[in-house]
Scaffold this active site. Structure first.
Site, mmCIF file in Angstrom:
data_model
loop_
_atom_site.group_PDB
_atom_site.id
_atom_site.type_symbol
_atom_site.label_atom_id
_atom_site.label_comp_id
_atom_site.label_asym_id
_atom_site.label_seq_id
_atom_site.Cartn_x
_atom_site.Cartn_y
_atom_site.Cartn_z
ATOM 1 N N SER A 1 0.840 -1.204 0.000
ATOM 2 C CA SER A 1 0.000 0.000 0.000
ATOM 3 C C SER A 1 0.878 1.258 0.000
ATOM 4 C CB SER A 1 -0.951 -0.014 1.201
ATOM 5 O OG SER A 1 -0.220 0.033 2.401
ATOM 6 N N ASN A 2 0.286 2.358 -0.359
ATOM 7 C CA ASN A 2 1.006 3.631 -0.451
ATOM 8 C C ASN A 2 1.491 4.085 0.928
ATOM 9 O OD1 ASN A 2 0.750 6.897 -0.525
ATOM 10 N ND2 ASN A 2 1.356 6.103 -2.509
ATOM 11 N N SER A 3 2.567 4.856 0.933
ATOM 12 C CA SER A 3 3.133 5.344 2.195
ATOM 13 C C SER A 3 2.111 6.139 3.012
ATOM 14 C CB SER A 3 4.348 6.219 1.909
ATOM 15 O OG SER A 3 3.971 7.304 1.083
ATOM 16 N N CYS A 4 1.110 6.711 2.330
ATOM 17 C CA CYS A 4 0.131 7.533 3.059
ATOM 18 C C CYS A 4 -0.722 6.693 4.009
ATOM 19 C CB CYS A 4 -0.740 8.344 2.105
ATOM 20 S SG CYS A 4 -2.031 7.423 1.274
#
Ligand code: PLP
Length: 510
Positions: free
Chosen positions: A191-194
């Site tokens: 998943s994205n770092s966000c």
């Protein structure tokens, strides 16, 4: 500045933008400046006397433009695209013209109502389940957030607050801080770092479960983590799945995740920041499987749907869950029409109080391009990526790393990681195209993404020629290095042979 000067400045600025866009292929994609270049070119204080706008515009060309990475160039192939279109640029300009802060309906009825309209238009265009529409019976609806990161954070915090309330009722013997200390959330390591950041900001540990070899996050992985954590007495609050991961654009299995989430009363959020645009296409309808089980969903128009940053759509199955969690009213925010279901006070759906009139650029873009034009834009990116993929397949020195997905092709030179790193290094030094690398199962690879405001076939051909010529160079260098190593080792042998015979000679003469 008076209105007369504004007209001149504004028109000149529009001309500047159009010239920039029309000639963008002439610029190297990456700037040639060193860190701190601008600090030396600018004065240390605000000018005491006003300066002429012409001088300012001239400086934008002279000192700002050389420090720009040209995201709208078709030679941009890094990250994911950041969308831009002329109508959207005008939309932002007009929104700035009104300069309203539409945090509640009374603060600008058009700002709230246009957002409701375009979010329903968009939900229908993307074939989303009915539950996400404002205009159906039910508590669902969409909002424009600034970024995917904010959408994810809103979902995590709302899920957290809903769970804490539920647990307080169910377990009156537990204190609130006990409950909060046991919360846990799930996503995948793709998943994205966000997602991880949302966990940090919301003080909820997010377990990043290792995705399978195909990089897909599935129900059984979530089930296993839930079993472990429930046995430890932890309290799960949310699962965040991704459609279109940042590394390889992999699609998590929403159907199997949805079933597990429903069984456990777990909030399911889907981050479709890039890939969400493809929901609009019949040939990508599989991507929508399971969306009816999803509680919230985000998709960035500012990546793949021709609307400039910032514009991140978020839909909620039950907006009340967010509004109840975030509603902190003050007397000065009250208005007569508050609480009417048709007119959401979007301030309760988001982190800031103030909000930009983002719906205007969406409306202008959708109207002037049309649904057909939007679909054609997505299909164009996919076709250009396919063109690039065919080039990769036609050159035996390269291999594909994963299946092509939408506008992304993941590929690498066959061989050790150094070849990938060397190739990327050469390409980046030359500044003609820009890509980034990623890593999977120990293998480095390059991500080629179709980007820019108006990419064409000739741009893909240009990129491929550039990649091939730099690959030739990498191979040449490897040959040179290995020939040089051979010569070195031969000359070492010769030297040591000479040395031995010299020693023998001197021994003899003794
Ligand atoms: C780009 C991207 C994000 C981050 O988007 P922002 O709008 O910059 O916060 C999050 N998730 C995915 C899958 C992305 O591709």
């Amino acid at each position: 500045m008076d209105a007369k000067t504004f007209r001149e400045f504004g028109k000149a600025a529009v001309d500047f933008i159009a010239d920039y866009m029309e000639n963008i292929r002439d610029c190297d994609i990456l700037p040639a400046v060193q860190p701190g270049y601008l600090f030396d070119l600018l004065p240390k204080e605000i000018p005491e006397q006003p300066q002429d706008w012409k001088e300012v515009l001239h400086d934008i060309d002279r000192i700002i433009k050389p420090g720009i990475t040209h995201w709208q160039s078709p030679n941009m192939h890094a990250y994911y695209p950041t969308a831009s279109s002329y109508p959207s640029i005008v939309g932002d300009m007009l929104a700035n013209g009104f300069s309203v802060i539409g945090f509640s309906w009374i603060c600008s009825p058009a700002c709230t109502e246009l957002e409701v309209v375009v979010m329903d238009w968009l939900a229908k265009f993307l074939n989303l389940p009915q539950q996400f529409l404002h205009t159906t019976d039910g508590p669902g609806g969409g909002i424009i957030q600034g970024s995917a990161s904010e959408s994810v954070l809103v979902a995590v915090i709302a899920a957290r607050e809903q769970t804490v309330r539920r647990m307080k009722e169910k377990h009156p013997e537990m204190t609130e801080s006990e409950i909060r200390g046991k919360l846990v959330a799930y996503s995948s390591d793709q998943s994205n770092s966000c997602i991880e950041k949302a966990g940090v900001l919301s003080a909820v540990p997010i377990r990043l479960l290792p995705a399978g070899e195909d990089l897909i996050f599935r129900g059984e992985m979530l089930q296993q983590a839930l079993d472990e954590d429930l046995a430890k007495g932890l309290i799960p609050i949310i699962c965040i799945a991704t459609l279109g991961t940042t590394g390889t654009c992999a699609y998590d299995d929403i159907e199997s995740l949805g079933k597990i989430c429903n069984q456990h009363d777990l909030w399911l959020h889907v981050d479709a920041a890039y890939a969400g645009a493809a929901f609009a296409l019949e040939e990508c309808s599989e991507l929508r499987n399971g969306l009816e089980m999803v509680d919230s969903l985000n998709f960035n128009l500012h990546k793949f749907l021709m609307v400039n940053f910032d514009c991140s759509a978020m839909w909620l199955k039950d907006a009340n869950k967010v509004v109840d969690s975030f509603n902190v009213d003050r007397i000065y925010l009250k208005h007569k029409y508050e609480g009417q279901t048709q007119i959401p006070d979007f301030r309760h759906w988001q982190i800031p109080l103030g909000r930009r009139f983002r719906a205007l650029k969406v409306w202008i873009t959708f109207r002037t391009i049309g649904a057909e034009g939007l679909r054609a834009h997505i299909r164009k990116h996919m076709a250009l990526a396919e063109r690039f993929e065919n080039y990769v397949l036609s050159d035996a020195r390269f291999e594909l790393v994963t299946k092509r997905a939408l506008g992304l092709v993941c590929f690498r030179p066959i061989g050790d990681n150094k070849r990938t790193t060397d190739l990327l290094h050469n390409l980046t030094e030359r500044k003609k195209i820009y890509m980034i690398q990623a890593k999977q199962a120990g293998k480095h690879f390059l991500r080629f993404v179709v980007c820019g405001m108006d990419p064409k076939e000739q741009d893909i051909d240009f990129a491929w020629r550039e990649i091939q010529s730099q690959m030739d160079f990498v191979v040449e260098q490897e040959l040179l290095t290995s020939v040089k190593a051979d010569i070195d080792s031969i000359s070492k042998h010769i030297t040591s042979d000479l040395h031995i015979s010299a020693v023998m000679d001197s021994e003899k003469s003794k």
